[in-house]
Motif scaffolding. Structure first.
Motif, PDB file in Angstrom:
ATOM      1  N   UNK A  74       0.819  -1.211   0.000  1.00 29.88           N
ATOM      2  CA  UNK A  74       0.000   0.000   0.000  1.00 29.88           C
ATOM      3  C   UNK A  74       0.851   1.258   0.000  1.00 29.88           C
ATOM      4  N   UNK A  75       1.910   1.250   0.772  1.00 23.52           N
ATOM      5  CA  UNK A  75       2.773   2.439   0.833  1.00 23.52           C
ATOM      6  C   UNK A  75       3.418   2.687  -0.529  1.00 23.52           C
ATOM      7  N   UNK A  76       3.817   1.608  -1.166  1.00 20.76           N
ATOM      8  CA  UNK A  76       4.445   1.725  -2.489  1.00 20.76           C
ATOM      9  C   UNK A  76       3.446   2.230  -3.513  1.00 20.76           C
ATOM     10  N   UNK A  77       2.241   1.730  -3.439  1.00 22.63           N
ATOM     11  CA  UNK A  77       1.168   2.183  -4.341  1.00 22.63           C
ATOM     12  C   UNK A  77       0.959   3.687  -4.187  1.00 22.63           C
ATOM     13  N   UNK A  78       1.142   4.193  -2.987  1.00 23.81           N
ATOM     14  CA  UNK A  78       0.964   5.623  -2.747  1.00 23.81           C
ATOM     15  C   UNK A  78       2.189   6.428  -3.159  1.00 23.81           C
ATOM     16  N   UNK A  79       3.250   5.766  -3.554  1.00 29.04           N
ATOM     17  CA  UNK A  79       4.425   6.487  -4.032  1.00 29.04           C
ATOM     18  C   UNK A  79       5.581   6.536  -3.050  1.00 29.04           C
ATOM     19  N   UNK A 269      -0.249  17.678  17.515  1.00 31.16           N
ATOM     20  CA  UNK A 269      -0.286  17.253  16.115  1.00 31.16           C
ATOM     21  C   UNK A 269      -0.259  15.742  16.016  1.00 31.16           C
ATOM     22  N   UNK A 270      -1.213  15.179  15.302  1.00 28.46           N
ATOM     23  CA  UNK A 270      -1.200  13.736  15.001  1.00 28.46           C
ATOM     24  C   UNK A 270      -1.251  13.669  13.479  1.00 28.46           C
ATOM     25  N   UNK A 271      -0.069  13.624  12.885  1.00 28.14           N
ATOM     26  CA  UNK A 271       0.022  13.776  11.430  1.00 28.14           C
ATOM     27  C   UNK A 271      -0.041  12.445  10.719  1.00 28.14           C
ATOM     28  N   UNK A 272      -0.901  12.386   9.730  1.00 28.50           N
ATOM     29  CA  UNK A 272      -1.121  11.153   8.965  1.00 28.50           C
ATOM     30  C   UNK A 272      -0.494  11.312   7.591  1.00 28.50           C
ATOM     31  N   UNK A 273       0.538  10.533   7.349  1.00 30.43           N
ATOM     32  CA  UNK A 273       1.244  10.615   6.070  1.00 30.43           C
ATOM     33  C   UNK A 273       0.836   9.452   5.180  1.00 30.43           C
ATOM     34  N   UNK A 274       0.327   9.788   4.006  1.00 23.77           N
ATOM     35  CA  UNK A 274      -0.006   8.760   3.016  1.00 23.77           C
ATOM     36  C   UNK A 274       0.683   9.134   1.721  1.00 23.77           C
ATOM     37  N   UNK A 275       1.818   8.545   1.492  1.00 20.55           N
ATOM     38  CA  UNK A 275       2.556   8.853   0.278  1.00 20.55           C
ATOM     39  C   UNK A 275       3.295  10.181   0.388  1.00 20.55           C
ATOM     40  N   UNK A 276       4.216  10.431  -0.528  1.00 20.98           N
ATOM     41  CA  UNK A 276       4.990  11.669  -0.506  1.00 20.98           C
ATOM     42  C   UNK A 276       4.117  12.843  -0.913  1.00 20.98           C
ATOM     43  N   UNK A 277       4.570  14.026  -0.590  1.00 16.03           N
ATOM     44  CA  UNK A 277       3.808  15.173  -1.091  1.00 16.03           C
ATOM     45  C   UNK A 277       4.187  15.397  -2.561  1.00 16.03           C
ATOM     46  N   UNK A 278       3.325  16.071  -3.313  1.00 14.81           N
ATOM     47  CA  UNK A 278       3.602  16.259  -4.744  1.00 14.81           C
ATOM     48  C   UNK A 278       4.987  16.858  -4.947  1.00 14.81           C
ATOM     49  N   UNK A 279       5.788  16.215  -5.793  1.00 17.99           N
ATOM     50  CA  UNK A 279       7.142  16.707  -6.055  1.00 17.99           C
ATOM     51  C   UNK A 279       8.144  16.288  -5.002  1.00 17.99           C
TER      52      UNK A 279
ATOM     53  N   UNK C 168      -8.108  10.056  -3.928  1.00 15.70           N
ATOM     54  CA  UNK C 168      -7.933  10.961  -2.792  1.00 15.70           C
ATOM     55  C   UNK C 168      -6.883  10.452  -1.815  1.00 15.70           C
ATOM     56  N   UNK C 169      -6.348   9.252  -2.080  1.00 18.60           N
ATOM     57  CA  UNK C 169      -5.558   8.614  -1.030  1.00 18.60           C
ATOM     58  C   UNK C 169      -4.228   9.281  -0.761  1.00 18.60           C
ATOM     59  N   UNK C 170      -3.624   9.909  -1.776  1.00 20.82           N
ATOM     60  CA  UNK C 170      -2.314  10.493  -1.506  1.00 20.82           C
ATOM     61  C   UNK C 170      -2.464  11.810  -0.797  1.00 20.82           C
ATOM     62  N   UNK C 171      -2.935  11.715   0.419  1.00 25.24           N
ATOM     63  CA  UNK C 171      -3.155  12.959   1.118  1.00 25.24           C
ATOM     64  C   UNK C 171      -2.521  12.964   2.480  1.00 25.24           C
ATOM     65  N   UNK C 172      -2.149  14.172   2.847  1.00 32.30           N
ATOM     66  CA  UNK C 172      -1.653  14.420   4.179  1.00 32.30           C
ATOM     67  C   UNK C 172      -2.833  14.898   5.017  1.00 32.30           C
ATOM     68  N   UNK C 173      -2.949  14.399   6.209  1.00 30.67           N
ATOM     69  CA  UNK C 173      -4.000  14.885   7.093  1.00 30.67           C
ATOM     70  C   UNK C 173      -3.427  14.968   8.489  1.00 30.67           C
TER      71      UNK C 173
END
Lengths: 464, 256, 207
Positions: A74-79, A269-279, C168-173
């Motif tokens: 899943x993490x890889x799929x997200x980049x 802060x409870x930060x949820x990271x899903x994939x890298x940010x754009x760029x 929408x999944x590639x999001x930071x929250x």
């Protein structure tokens, strides 16, 4: 990473010798325990949450390989790019490799006990890479060239006067300034420059979610987020035990974590990271470092449930009075004593005995690790490896031999009590009498209970 | 009901009056109490040192010595916790264990749970500080501790509070460990003593006149510190308080 | 063998006995007045709450916030309140936001038990804005407040397919609960660590 034998009793005695300071340390940490109590009592379902958290973690451990593979997919799929590190050395090499490939020389890092465990900072510094710990407490100990003494509040052993002096020397703050507000402002300004100049940000991971491939980082200062939202590259380092199966499980853990750690309902802060940010780039380093081995120990496997909240440290009467450095390991306190003695029994054999087995830790642990039972088992483990000191071992075996023979036991008892009654005090309270350093021995009665009971029975019989 | 009286080794040798108080107290409820003379030690110090090989024969002995009793009662939470919670680890599961271990009770829990006594008649007009011995508290659950979230209850305190004239002092840390911890008292002497001194200071601030507990081991350690410092606080095992309150003189007629 | 294979192999050899994954439908404590609880908790953690009737009232109330009066640069991504001295949409680098005094940003919903506000980078592409500004103001619908974290995740999963839906999944929250803070110096609480020095949450009744 430690290579020295820990001698907790000696280190503890040194800490205690400065009585005012030791009591100050004890009070400060007890206050954290009190805040935890207030927070937990405000949640009627607190004990249910603990039970669920324990079962979620236990379940995860039983299928850890599947969940890790699911997480990676899943993490890889997200980049994200997922790396696997067998041990500390490989972890350090992976992180250094990412930095060197990008020519990064300025790195910021938020609190990560895993990176401490792996000795990441010295490794990078040797390669000419500047790594700044941005959690205020971590930064303070970094400036002092010390190790953190607590996993949540790393600088709890340091007084504000000492921070003031440190900042005066290193940041040019006013001499003699001790106001925390003023000192924090100075740190804010200084570290802001570091955030803005950083090329890569490194964080730990509080929870990684298998079903989504994302992970959560919890802080109060905002340093983790600043550290990874400015530079383009984010490296997240995690122990493989940080995995949980579902996003919804976070509801349980985030309700427990901050309340257990500091008494707050949740970290700022409870930060949820899903994939890298754009760029940008996101690297996740999954670290084993003997965790998979611990998984196979029916005695100690439960320690992998740990979410590194520090509640066991705060409640431990021994930790509060001996300080984190007396444990000589990255993560000390009750949980650290078990884990480190399990991994390196020879080096850390004094740690499971740095406890009165009071059981308070087990009752505050948000994931219900039976810590005091584990300490009891640790001791058996050490004894079976022949690591109980010879003198103590001899004394124990001798005592057992006496106790196995009731008449001998009664004779030894009578003689001991007689000796204590007739010998001069100076002989009794000699330098080998460790009990007697600060305490009197109990008064030695003429008759034991056995003997008084016999008299009593004779008296009763006489009336029949 | 034939009760087997289990008197820990250090009470047998150093605090026999606690044993007598326990015996007299139990008999005052009309119970038939026997003290099997062959008993010595439950093996707790050996098990706590990790040396289960040396604890095992003592645990086996204990099961044999107490085999015939319907109930076994002891004025010691930590020794009872050893029997109920740790014998299985030391010995492995066995039928004798099932039979004996689960019939072994600490004194206060025996009074409240088996004899169903929630109030004691008797008078004890003193300011008493209750030290919550850890094994009784967190292993035997003789009281709710300050860590868990749930309904409050406290068997030893309830019994004490029912005595006429008694005033129970309020501590700032109601259930922090005293620092005895068995061999810990010697192997980590500095920490042990500082923990004990802190408990005593808490009691002094609370105005405690008599410090009590369900475990004489805690009291032995605290009393040792108290006497070395020449402090005024007196130490009494809870059995002694109950016996005195009920007018039972433990040493009546005995050479002691 | 790769490290991955070695690690997975080691795990498979050492896995403990299976344990069930519990299902989480307990009856969790709810609040009679979630909004009141939210505000109470927010204030206790050093944050400030504003209740606005509608967009116009919101704009007026924001305008009168002390930090706005003193601010050189205000970055707003909330409709009805304009930015000052900065064009956020034109920013392409997070470093360009380092001089923002006040950021006024939209949040998605609040959580009563801990005064957390869930925000994402969907409407705020340069996520650093939540952390780099000196003062943060978040705006959420007053009716969006849920009781507890379980409800929060239920909402994220149901409404937003957070983490699941590829689009929408590639999001930071992030759940933001109060201003940044630290107690690392002798356990003295200092509000305003590295992140924003203050947090104001605006609860809008009619959006």
């Amino acid at each position: 990473m430690t290579t020295n034998t820990t001698d907790h009793p000696t280190a503890a005695a040194r800490f205690i010798a400065n009585s005012d300071r030791m009591h100050w340390h004890d009070k400060a940490i007890w206050a954290a325990r009190t805040r935890r109590d207030n927070a937990s009592r405000s949640v009627p379902e607190w004990e249910t949450l603990r039970e669920l958290a324990s079962r979620i973690k236990q379940h995860t451990m039983s299928r850890l390989d599947e969940y890790l593979e699911q997480f990676e997919a899943n993490a890889t799929r997200l980049g994200a790019q997922v790396h696997w590190a067998r041990d500390a050395a490989e972890h350090n090499a992976i992180v250094a490799g990412i930095l060197q490939q990008r020519g990064a020389k300025h790195v910021v890092k938020s609190k990560s006990m895993l990176t401490e465990e792996c000795g990441l900072n010295p490794h990078l510094e040797q390669l000419g890479i500047e790594i700044t710990d941005t959690d205020l407490g971590e930064w303070i100990v970094q400036l002092r060239h010390e190790h953190p003494s607590h996993i949540v509040t790393p600088a709890i052993h340091i007084m504000k006067e000492e921070v003031g002096q440190l900042f005066h020397e290193q940041l040019g703050t006013a001499a003699g300034a001790t106001d925390p507000q003023y000192l924090v402002e100075a740190a804010r300004k200084h570290l802001r420059e570091k955030f803005l100049a950083a090329e890569v940000g490194i964080t730990g991971v509080n929870f990684a979610v298998a079903e989504t491939g994302g992970f959560v980082v919890c802080t109060n200062e905002g340093n983790a987020d600043l550290g990874v939202s400015l530079p383009k590259v984010h490296i997240a380092c995690m122990g493989i035990e940080k995995l949980i199966p579902r996003l919804t499980d976070l509801g349980v853990f985030l309700r427990l974590l901050a309340r257990s750690a500091t008494g707050q309902p949740i970290t700022t802060y409870s930060s949820h990271f899903h994939g890298p940010r754009p760029g940008g780039e996101l690297h996740i380093v999954l670290v084993d470092n003997r965790r998979s081995e611990l998984l196979g120990s029916s005695d100690f496997q439960r320690t992998l449930k740990c979410i590194r909240c520090g509640a066991c440290f705060n409640t431990c009467p021994v930790y509060r009075r001996s300080g984190g450095h007396s444990y000589g390991v990255t993560v000390g306190g009750p949980i650290g004593s078990i884990i480190n003695a399990a991994r390196e029994p020879k080096l850390h054999k004094s740690l499971p005995f740095a406890s009165s087995l009071c059981g308070s830790c087990s009752d505050v642990c948000p994931v219900k690790i039976d810590l005091h039972q584990q300490l009891f088992v640790s001791r058996r483990h050490l004894a079976s490896l022949g690591l109980v000191p010879k003198g103590k071992r001899f004394g124990i075996t001798l005592a057992a031999a006496v106790f196995s023979r009731p008449r001998l036991y009664r004779l030894v008892g009578r003689l001991t009590r007689f000796g204590l009654r007739v010998l001069p005090r100076s002989l009794v309270y000699n330098r080998w009498n460790i009990w007697g350093r600060q305490r009197d021995l109990p008064p030695a009665p003429k008759y034991s209970f056995h003997e008084l009971n016999r008299q009593r029975q004779r008296k009763d019989d006489a009336y029949k | 009901m034939r009760i087997g009286l289990f008197i820990p080794c250090y009470i047998d040798q150093f605090y026999p009056h606690v044993g007598l108080a326990t015996l007299n107290l139990l008999e005052s409820f009309g119970l038939q109490v026997e003290f099997p003379e062959e008993q010595t030690c439950c093996g707790q110090p050996m098990a706590n040192a990790g040396v289960h090989d040396d604890a095992r024969p003592l645990a086996k002995r204990f099961l044999n010595v107490f085999a015939g009793y319907k109930c076994i009662v002891s004025p010691s939470g930590s020794c009872v916790a050893m029997v109920r919670h740790h014998f299985e680890q030391v010995l492995g599961p066995s039928p004798e264990l099932e039979y004996v271990a689960h019939k072994t009770f600490e004194l206060c829990e025996f009074l409240t749970d088996v004899l169903k006594i929630d109030r004691l008649t008797g008078s004890f007009p003193h300011r008493v500080g209750l030290h919550q011995s850890c094994h009784g508290l967190r292993e035997l659950r003789a009281a709710s501790d300050s860590e868990l979230v749930g309904p409050a209850f406290n068997k030893p305190r309830q019994l004490l509070a029912s005595l006429t004239g008694i005033e129970l002092t309020e501590l700032s840390r109601p259930d922090e460990c005293c620092g005895f911890g068995g061999l810990f008292a010697v192997s980590e002497e500095a920490v042990s003593c500082t923990m004990g001194l802190d408990r005593i200071a808490d009691h002094e601030r609370a105005g405690t006149e008599i410090l009590t507990a369900t475990d004489m081991s805690c009291l032995m350690h605290l009393d040792g510190l108290i006497r070395r410092q020449h402090k005024a606080i007196r130490v009494m095992h809870i059995a002694e308080i109950f016996a005195e309150a009920r007018g039972i003189n433990s040493a009546d007629g005995l050479l002691a | 063998m790769t490290s991955k294979e070695i690690i997975l192999g080691s795990i498979r050899r050492n896995r403990p006995a299976p344990g069930e994954l519990p299902c989480l439908n307990e009856s969790w404590t709810k609040f009679v007045d979630p909004r009141k609880k939210f505000i109470e908790v927010l204030e206790s953690v050093g944050g400030k709450a504003i209740v606005a009737r509608d967009q116009n009232d919101l704009a007026k109330q924001i305008e009168s916030l002390p930090q706005i009066a003193d601010a050189q640069t205000v970055a707003s991504l909330v409709s009805g309140f304009g930015s000052r001295n900065i064009d956020v949409a034109a920013m392409d680098s997070p470093h360009g936001l380092s001089h923002v005094d006040v950021a006024i940003l939209p949040g998605e919903f609040g959580v009563a038990e801990n005064a957390a506000v869930w925000v994402t980078d969907r409407q705020v592409p340069l996520r650093v804005l939540y952390f780099l500004c000196q003062h943060l103001t978040l705006v959420i619908p007053a009716a969006s407040i849920v009781d507890h974290m379980h409800a929060a995740y239920d909402r994220l999963i149901a409404h937003d397919r957070f983490g699941h839906d590829t689009a929408t999944s590639r999001h930071f929250g992030v759940f933001i609960a109060g201003p940044s803070k630290t107690a690392d110096i002798e356990q003295s609480l200092v509000i305003g660590a590295h992140g924003p020095r203050s947090l104001t949450v605006c609860l809008v009744e009619q959006c």
